[in-house]
Design an enzyme around this catalytic site. Structure first.
Site, PDB file in Angstrom:
ATOM      1  N   PRO A  28       0.821  -1.212   0.000  1.00 12.86           N
ATOM      2  CA  PRO A  28       0.000   0.000   0.000  1.00 12.86           C
ATOM      3  C   PRO A  28       0.855   1.263   0.000  1.00 12.86           C
ATOM      4  O   PRO A  28       1.881   1.331   0.667  1.00 12.86           O
ATOM      5  CB  PRO A  28      -0.790  -0.119   1.311  1.00 12.86           C
ATOM      6  N   GLU A  29       0.409   2.237  -0.783  1.00 18.01           N
ATOM      7  CA  GLU A  29       1.133   3.496  -0.836  1.00 18.01           C
ATOM      8  C   GLU A  29       0.431   4.541   0.026  1.00 18.01           C
ATOM      9  O   GLU A  29      -0.623   4.282   0.623  1.00 18.01           O
ATOM     10  CB  GLU A  29       1.256   3.958  -2.289  1.00 18.01           C
ATOM     11  N   HIS A  61      -6.458 -15.061   9.379  1.00 22.62           N
ATOM     12  CA  HIS A  61      -5.347 -14.110   9.430  1.00 22.62           C
ATOM     13  C   HIS A  61      -5.673 -12.873  10.275  1.00 22.62           C
ATOM     14  O   HIS A  61      -4.980 -11.859  10.173  1.00 22.62           O
ATOM     15  CB  HIS A  61      -4.963 -13.705   8.015  1.00 22.62           C
ATOM     16  N   ARG A  93       0.336 -12.305   4.998  1.00 23.87           N
ATOM     17  CA  ARG A  93       1.776 -12.503   4.816  1.00 23.87           C
ATOM     18  C   ARG A  93       2.589 -12.053   6.030  1.00 23.87           C
ATOM     19  O   ARG A  93       3.791 -12.287   6.089  1.00 23.87           O
ATOM     20  CB  ARG A  93       2.239 -11.765   3.551  1.00 23.87           C
TER      21      ARG A  93
END
Length: 297
Positions: free
Chosen positions: A2-3, A104, A127
């Site tokens: 993500p930016e 998750h 992740r």
């Protein structure tokens, strides 16, 4: 990953649920993410009031009433969602799909607003490349992830004069200089590509060439500063509009990628009117760069 605009839309989505709320309890479901959780993580958060929620570069910072700061980074696959009884929302829209697999869900922060409305702030990260760390009271600006960050690429402080000073005598390619987090904090690959296209500047141009005589900005510096501010502003606005329906956050619709001019458009015609160039992809420092070699020079 993500930016900055994605992180900012997450902050704006979380803000109404978190600011002013008290943390009733915290479920920490594993010992670590990218890094181990701080010692007594859940205990130190429990009972604290959330004073404010800030974004610095690509970090979310939760400011607590005892001066403690909780620094959160989404990593490559991290996301938050908010549950309130049967209602579920998820702030932020991402270029790539976010996980909704509850396997998750690694952290659940139970909060209660001043009006005694209870919500669950859930951090999901398949992740596990994101992290949550503490900045001790009074030590945020000296934290290892914060202390070397440059200026924010939003607001009028980023202008041509400042870019000229930052890039003076720099022989690195312009794109590499823009990605240097010690100069400008939070600019990422996607939006650098887009800003350079808007400014009609090549990513291969030597960074120092945007500085004129006596460290003064030349027209290229002015165009670049305006382009950076506008592309970030447009992306945040697009993400912000999607927050009217918080469920539009799984990346299937996405948001700003529908407005990309060059990013991920290799082989397509340059969208600039009267330009007959073709979007080209090159690799710089291991990252894909997309640009038009005809109108960007």
């Amino acid at each position: 990953m993500p930016e900055l605009p994605e992180v900012e839309t997450v902050r704006r989505g979380l803000q109404p649920f978190m600011e002013g709320a008290t943390i009733a309890r915290v479920e920490q479901r594993r010992p670590d993410l990218r890094f181990p959780f701080p010692e007594n993580f859940a205990q130190r958060l429990t009972g604290r009031r959330i004073d404010s929620l800030e974004r610095r570069a690509k970090y979310l910072i939760v400011h607590l009433d005892d001066g403690l700061g909780l620094i959160s980074h989404l990593g490559m696959s991290g996301s938050y969602r908010i549950e309130r009884d049967e209602e579920e929302t998820a702030p932020g829209v991402f270029h790539y799909e976010r996980s909704r697999n509850t396997t998750h869900d690694h952290v659940v922060i139970h909060v209660e607003s001043k009006e005694r409305v209870k919500s669950r702030i859930i951090y999901n990260d398949p992740r596990r490349f994101g992290f949550m760390l503490f900045a001790e009271p009074g030590a945020l600006n000296t934290h290892k992830f914060i202390q070397d960050l440059g200026i924010e690429p939003t607001g009028n402080r980023l202008d041509g004069a400042l870019l000229a000073k930052l890039f003076e005598d720099k022989n690195a390619p312009l794109k590499a200089a823009l990605l240097d987090q010690t100069l400008i904090a939070g600019l990422g690959n996607i939006y650098v590509c887009e800003a350079l296209w808007r400014a009609e500047l090549s990513p291969l141009r030597v960074a120092g060439t945007i500085t004129g005589e006596n460290s003064e900005p030349n027209p290229m510096a002015e165009r670049l500063a305006a382009s950076i501010r506008s592309v970030i502003s447009d992306a945040i606005a697009a993400g912000g509009s999607s927050l009217k329906d918080y469920r539009q956050t799984d990346g299937e619709l996405g948001y700003f990628q529908h407005s990309f001019s060059v990013y991920d458009r290799e082989g397509e015609p340059c969208p600039r009117p009267a330009c007959d160039g073709t979007v080209t992809r090159i690799v710089q420092s291991g990252r894909s760069t997309f640009f038009c070699p005809i109108c960007q020079h």
